[in-house]
Design a protein around this motif. Structure first.
Motif, short mmCIF file in Angstrom:
data_model
loop_
_atom_site.label_atom_id
_atom_site.label_comp_id
_atom_site.label_asym_id
_atom_site.label_seq_id
_atom_site.Cartn_x
_atom_site.Cartn_y
_atom_site.Cartn_z
N GLU A 33 1.09 -1.14 0.02
CA GLU A 33 -0.03 -0.03 0.19
C GLU A 33 0.88 1.21 0.14
O GLU A 33 1.82 1.50 0.71
N LYS A 34 0.52 2.20 -0.78
CA LYS A 34 1.24 3.51 -0.99
C LYS A 34 0.37 4.80 -0.91
O LYS A 34 -1.01 4.68 -1.39
N THR A 35 0.59 5.50 0.02
CA THR A 35 -0.17 6.69 0.34
C THR A 35 0.67 7.99 0.05
O THR A 35 1.67 7.76 0.27
N TYR A 36 -0.06 9.26 0.07
CA TYR A 36 0.86 10.13 -0.25
C TYR A 36 -0.04 11.32 0.43
O TYR A 36 -1.15 11.37 0.29
N ASN A 37 0.64 12.43 1.19
CA ASN A 37 0.02 13.38 1.60
C ASN A 37 1.23 14.71 1.29
O ASN A 37 2.20 14.54 1.65
N PRO A 38 0.56 15.86 0.74
CA PRO A 38 1.47 17.03 0.66
C PRO A 38 2.17 17.45 2.03
O PRO A 38 1.52 17.43 3.17
N ASP A 39 2.98 18.31 2.07
CA ASP A 39 3.57 18.89 3.18
C ASP A 39 2.39 19.65 4.18
O ASP A 39 2.43 19.68 5.35
N SER A 40 1.45 20.29 3.23
CA SER A 40 0.43 20.86 4.05
C SER A 40 -0.45 20.28 5.10
O SER A 40 -0.86 20.88 6.02
N VAL A 41 -0.45 19.03 4.77
CA VAL A 41 -1.40 17.97 5.77
C VAL A 41 -0.60 17.15 6.22
O VAL A 41 -1.14 16.33 7.06
#
Length: 119
Positions: free
Chosen positions: A63-71
């Motif tokens: 499983e791969k997830t991603y969040n930008p730095d803002s959150v």
């Protein structure tokens, strides 16, 4: 063609949490958690911002997830196979998180759910 539905938005005080859910309108026929899902948000007058995404689980347990730095560190995307949803857990909410939140699968978008962070 799948129709996506977001839920869980509302008014919350700064520092509190909300959990948004994304499901397919015909949830009994479409296993949404197996697909790659994105969460975006939009404030009127601003561009839509991608805030989380999760990879497909079809044929893979990686499983791969991603969040930008803002959150990052505050928002977490996850699958719930039992509820047939892809959820967005939002913690330590700030007034600047106020927006309409959308989930997306490919070119399909839900109608959005309003999140307002205010004291």
């Amino acid at each position: 063609q799948v129709q996506l539905v977001e839920s869980g938005g509302g008014l919350v005080q700064p520092g509190r949490s909300l959990r948004l859910s994304c499901t397919a309108s015909e949830s009994s026929e479409f296993a949404l958690p197996y697909y790659p899902i994105g969460w975006f948000r939009q404030v009127p007058g601003k561009e839509r911002e991608g805030i989380a995404c999760i990879s497909s689980s079809i044929g893979s347990s990686d499983e791969k997830t991603y969040n930008p730095d803002s959150v990052k560190g505050r928002f977490t995307i996850s699958r719930d196979y039992a509820k047939n949803t892809v959820d967005l857990q939002m913690n330590s909410l700030k007034p600047e998180d106020t927006a309409v939140y959308y989930c997306t699968l490919g070119t399909e978008w839900g109608q959005g759910t309003q999140v307002t962070v205010s004291s």
